[in-house]
Scaffold this active site. Structure first.
Site, PDB file in Angstrom:
ATOM      1  N   ASP A   1       0.919  -1.030  -0.188  1.00  0.00           N
ATOM      2  CA  ASP A   1      -0.148  -0.041   0.061  1.00  0.00           C
ATOM      3  C   ASP A   1       0.912   1.147  -0.079  1.00  0.00           C
ATOM      4  O   ASP A   1       1.977   1.242  -0.364  1.00  0.00           O
ATOM      5  CB  ASP A   1      -1.174  -0.178   1.250  1.00  0.00           C
ATOM      6  CG  ASP A   1      -2.464   0.618   1.167  1.00  0.00           C
ATOM      7  OD1 ASP A   1      -2.405   1.908   1.013  1.00  0.00           O
ATOM      8  OD2 ASP A   1      -3.100  -0.037   0.555  1.00  0.00           O
TER       9      ASP A   1
ATOM     10  N   ASP B 183      -6.340   4.698  -5.671  1.00  0.00           N
ATOM     11  CA  ASP B 183      -6.540   5.362  -4.641  1.00  0.00           C
ATOM     12  C   ASP B 183      -6.873   6.903  -4.863  1.00  0.00           C
ATOM     13  O   ASP B 183      -6.456   7.401  -6.107  1.00  0.00           O
ATOM     14  CB  ASP B 183      -5.701   5.336  -3.225  1.00  0.00           C
ATOM     15  CG  ASP B 183      -6.405   5.401  -1.978  1.00  0.00           C
ATOM     16  OD1 ASP B 183      -7.615   5.878  -1.996  1.00  0.00           O
ATOM     17  OD2 ASP B 183      -5.751   5.298  -1.080  1.00  0.00           O
ATOM     18  N   MET B 184      -7.848   7.562  -4.155  1.00  0.00           N
ATOM     19  CA  MET B 184      -7.979   8.981  -4.364  1.00  0.00           C
ATOM     20  C   MET B 184      -8.567   9.659  -3.038  1.00  0.00           C
ATOM     21  O   MET B 184      -9.585   9.318  -2.643  1.00  0.00           O
ATOM     22  CB  MET B 184      -9.066   8.932  -5.477  1.00  0.00           C
ATOM     23  CG  MET B 184      -9.405  10.473  -5.947  1.00  0.00           C
ATOM     24  SD  MET B 184     -11.072  10.846  -6.264  1.00  0.00           S
ATOM     25  CE  MET B 184     -11.031  12.446  -7.009  1.00  0.00           C
TER      26      MET B 184
ATOM     27  N   ASP C 256     -12.910   2.260   4.075  1.00  0.00           N
ATOM     28  CA  ASP C 256     -11.713   2.186   4.898  1.00  0.00           C
ATOM     29  C   ASP C 256     -12.318   1.538   6.476  1.00  0.00           C
ATOM     30  O   ASP C 256     -11.270   1.350   7.126  1.00  0.00           O
ATOM     31  CB  ASP C 256     -11.344   3.637   5.356  1.00  0.00           C
ATOM     32  CG  ASP C 256     -10.227   3.910   4.275  1.00  0.00           C
ATOM     33  OD1 ASP C 256      -9.923   3.084   3.461  1.00  0.00           O
ATOM     34  OD2 ASP C 256      -9.472   4.971   4.402  1.00  0.00           O
TER      35      ASP C 256
HETATM   36  C1  DGJ Z   1      -7.069   5.423   1.884  1.00  0.00           C
HETATM   37  C2  DGJ Z   1      -7.143   3.787   1.411  1.00  0.00           C
HETATM   38  O1  DGJ Z   1      -8.678   3.735   1.605  1.00  0.00           O
HETATM   39  C3  DGJ Z   1      -6.499   2.918   2.626  1.00  0.00           C
HETATM   40  O2  DGJ Z   1      -7.035   1.775   2.052  1.00  0.00           O
HETATM   41  C4  DGJ Z   1      -5.083   3.313   2.291  1.00  0.00           C
HETATM   42  O3  DGJ Z   1      -4.902   2.982   0.880  1.00  0.00           O
HETATM   43  C5  DGJ Z   1      -4.688   4.674   2.488  1.00  0.00           C
HETATM   44  N1  DGJ Z   1      -5.754   5.487   1.663  1.00  0.00           N
HETATM   45  C6  DGJ Z   1      -3.142   4.928   2.074  1.00  0.00           C
HETATM   46  O4  DGJ Z   1      -2.941   6.213   2.123  1.00  0.00           O
END
Ligand code: DGJ
Length: 732
Positions: free
Chosen positions: A367, A478-479, A548
């Protein structure tokens, strides 16, 4: 034939296996919606369904009859012309400032198959799930603006895909103020509006409320579909339940700012539109120019909400997710985020990978934090080169992980830039900012102008370089914030409102180019969890990190809400450590597994810290995943309880399409002392056949299981959970 035209009555009848959608060309050349519901066999009869009534204060065309006012007619694609005061699906302003767009029928054609939408994700026909398409050309005779309405019928999924293309046939530019993807009229009846709403870490909770006169809407102005509202909605009879009653659904295939609006008019008839949010949108169409609006998927159910969900699950799985991955089993992954956050090195990663490989996990995902100088969230976004001081050479790390027998995946956040980055120092002009205005930060970061081809080119080159440098089989995209200052120096002042949509087109283009270069790549979408969970993203990324929030109990709501439209095969769901990092809650490992099985299944914890008893549970979970995968990924989901009405316990069921197997999950969030065990009535089984419950050996007829129920065990305490597999025991 799914689409029939009745020339004598100028009726179009679009049939799926179980539904008919009908409309016609009326006396004036307008399209009038007639029916969207159960099958009707004679389309010509549908012509009699339109009302012709005199209504005071409803204007009508000069020289025409008051019986046919556009203000009470069920318009197939509404505009304000000639006095329709209800919401318009389209508003076009001509160079002389008039925005009364009067769309009348010109021609149509019907063909087999379905064309792609330029620059946009859209459903597609396949040999197993074919489509037939109707295109209707409408024109505003004065402005010479043409609207082409497309309807593709996916008969075996019971879904109709609609989209709209606008062509400026005039010698002067025109300005599109609003171009919605669909417009749906339903007759006078008491309806509920069902939407998916929430917040970060609390995405897609179900809201159901009675429709009242006036306009009700959900939308996003965030240039992304957002955590707060989802670009999809249902209308259901007030009495409709999961298993009975009529319901209609609309799911927009779009990932940017959107509006879903439903207006209940003075006669209690509803008009619903879904499309790009008109508030921050305007598009200049030069002479000869074309504009393609995103697609909307429409479905109807006479069997309640579950059946409506099945239609959407079917079409998204079969006709929207990239073919390379749609029906394919996804690798069970372990993601290091909650295990390490930014604090890792090659050794820590290899330890997690080794523990994962030993348990039978199939992929390790690295990640955030592997690139630039990123050890926290204040720097390096945009610098897509490996931090070798932290993790060594990427090819070597991936090689060592592959040598353990598992695949490797990598995190990117392509659309973002940190002020503290090489990229920002080189290209500050690529950041979205408005001249002279305060710049907004989100998670300390800025947003790249994805509407700028040079930005997309840079990202494509930088990300491709990394993907080509090692055996990377998966990307988590991701964003973590949404754009705010929507200004681009490349657009003239009067065209700045094109930027939001152009940003989304740039995001799609980058996905398209990467997948063209790396066709086998599996992309998992993500936006601070589930901030961009929509059918547009699913076209490129067949699975999306649902939230998350990895707490199993909170996930019951998030996943149930998401499942209204989106299939389990698209829901990123992981088993994480306890106490849970978002809620602090303790939940048994078995329950975390049972809840994650309703999605793509993976782990988000330091597996190297598990004791032997826990490792044994993980092995069993992996075994369950492999056994259950076909039914979870391809079967029908039934929500047996409503976690929004009752948070104490939740049950859901997957059933194979032929009804030969079922899988029941039961989670008790809150146990009461001296409580009676429960019975759950199953759904979708063959009533006259017998099923064996694998876990208990109990054998019961399908009608007993569906009409009486399956008894559940006594509950030992909060957080307990079970799954029960049911298989047909005798031959037909
Ligand atoms: C937000 C994502 O939803 C998480 O799973 C992780 O990848 C973080 N960003 C990393 O900055």
């Amino acid at each position: 034939m799914s689409i029939i035209y009745y020339p004598d009555h100028q009726v179009f009848k679009l049939d799926t296996n179980q539904t008919t959608y009908a409309f016609r060309v009326d006396e004036y050349g307008y399209l009038e919606q007639l029916h969207f519901g159960g099958r009707i066999s004679d389309g010509a009869e549908a012509a009699a369904l339109g009302f012709r009534l005199f209504r005071s204060f409803c204007p009508y065309p000069d020289g025409g009859t008051p019986l046919l006012s556009r203000d009470h007619m069920a318009q197939e694609y509404s505009t304000h012309a000639v006095g329709d005061y209800r919401t318009a699906a389209a508003i076009v302003r001509t160079a002389d400032g008039v925005n009364s767009t009067d769309l009348k029928y010109v021609s149509h054609r019907i063909y087999s198959g379905k064309k792609p939408l330029p620059g946009l994700p859209a459903s597609f026909a396949t040999p197993e799930s074919p489509a037939e398409t109707l295109e209707i050309v409408l024109i505003d005779a004065v402005s010479q603006v043409e609207f082409i309405l497309s309807y593709s019928v996916f008969a075996c999924c019971d879904v109709i895909a609609r989209s709209v293309r606008v062509v400026n046939r005039s010698p002067r530019p025109v300005y599109l103020e609003k171009v919605m993807s669909c417009c749906l009229a339903l007759p006078n009846r008491p309806l509920d509006l069902i939407t998916l709403d929430g917040s970060y870490a609390r995405e897609r909770h179900v809201t159901r409320a009675a429709l009242r006169q006036g306009t009700q809407s959900v939308g996003s102005r965030r240039t992304s579909s957002s955590h707060q509202h989802n670009p999809a909605f249902m209308l259901a009879d007030r009495t409709a339940t999961e298993e009975s009653g009529e319901a209609w659904g609309v799911c927009l295939v779009y990932s940017g700012s959107f509006l879903c609006e439903v207006e209940l008019d003075q006669f209690n008839r509803s008009r619903s539109c879904a499309g790009i949010h008109p508030e921050d949108f305007e598009w200049e169409l030069p002479p000869g120019g074309e504009f393609q609006a995103p697609e909307a998927l429409l479905a109807y159910s006479d069997g309640g909400l579950s059946k409506l969900s099945h239609h959407f699950h079917d079409v998204l799985r079969r006709n929207l997710c990239r073919r390379q991955w749609s029906g394919r089993k996804r690798p069970v992954l372990v993601n290091n985020w909650e295990a390490t956050y930014f604090d890792f090195n090659a050794e820590k990663l290899l330890n997690i990978a080794a523990a994962a490989a030993e348990l039978g996990i199939e992929m390790m995902v690295l990640d955030d934090g592997w690139f630039g100088k990123r050890d926290d969230d204040r720097s390096s976004l945009g610098d897509w080169f490996v931090n070798a001081a932290k993790i060594g050479e990427l090819g070597e790390l991936v090689g060592r992980i592959n040598a353990l027998g598992i695949k490797f995946g990598l995190w990117f956040e392509p659309e973002m830039i940190s002020e503290n980055s090489e990229l920002f120092r080189l290209h500050p002009e690529w950041v979205l900012t408005a001249p002279g205005r305060v710049r907004s930060l989100g998670r300390h970061q800025l947003v790249l102008n994805m509407a700028e081809p040079a930005v997309v080119d840079y990202l494509f080159a930088a990300i491709s370089r990394i993907l080509a440098s090692a055996n990377i089989e998966y990307v988590k995209w991701d964003m973590n914030r949404q754009p705010a200052e929507m200004y681009s120096p490349s657009l003239p002042p009067e065209r700045q409102k094109e930027l939001g949509h152009r940003y989304v087109l740039g995001v799609y283009e980058l996905h398209r180019r990467l997948l063209e270069a790396f066709p086998e790549l599996l992309i998992e979408g993500c936006s601070g969890g589930g901030g961009r969970f929509d059918a547009g993203m699913l076209y490129y990324a067949p699975q999306i990190w649902t939230s998350d929030n990895t707490d199993a109990i909170e996930r019951l709501k998030i996943q149930a809400g998401t499942s209204l439209f989106y299939p389990a095969s698209s829901l990123g769901a992981h088993v994480s450590a306890c106490p849970n990092h978002q809620t602090g809650r303790m939940t048994p490992l078995e329950t975390r597994g049972n809840v994650a099985l309703a999605g793509t299944f993976g782990y988000e914890m330091d597996l190297a810290t598990l004791n032997e008893a826990e490792r044994e549970i993980v092995r069993r979970q992996l075994d369950d995943f492999h056994r259950f995968h076909p039914i979870i990924a391809n079967g029908d989901l039934y929500r047996l309880t409503d976690p929004f009405g009752n948070c104490d316990y939740t049950a859901w069921e997957f059933v194979s399409k032929d009804g030969s197997e079922a899988l029941l999950f039961y989670v008790v969030a809150h146990h009461y002392a001296h409580e009676e065990p429960r019975l759950f009535r199953l759904r979708g089984l063959q009533p006259e056949r017998r099923y064996r419950v694998v876990e208990s050996g109990l054998v019961l007829y399908g009608d007993t299981l569906m009409n009486a129920g399956l008894p559940m065990p006594e509950v030992p305490g909060d957080g307990a959970s079970w799954h029960f597999q049911l298989k047909l025991v005798d031959k037909a």
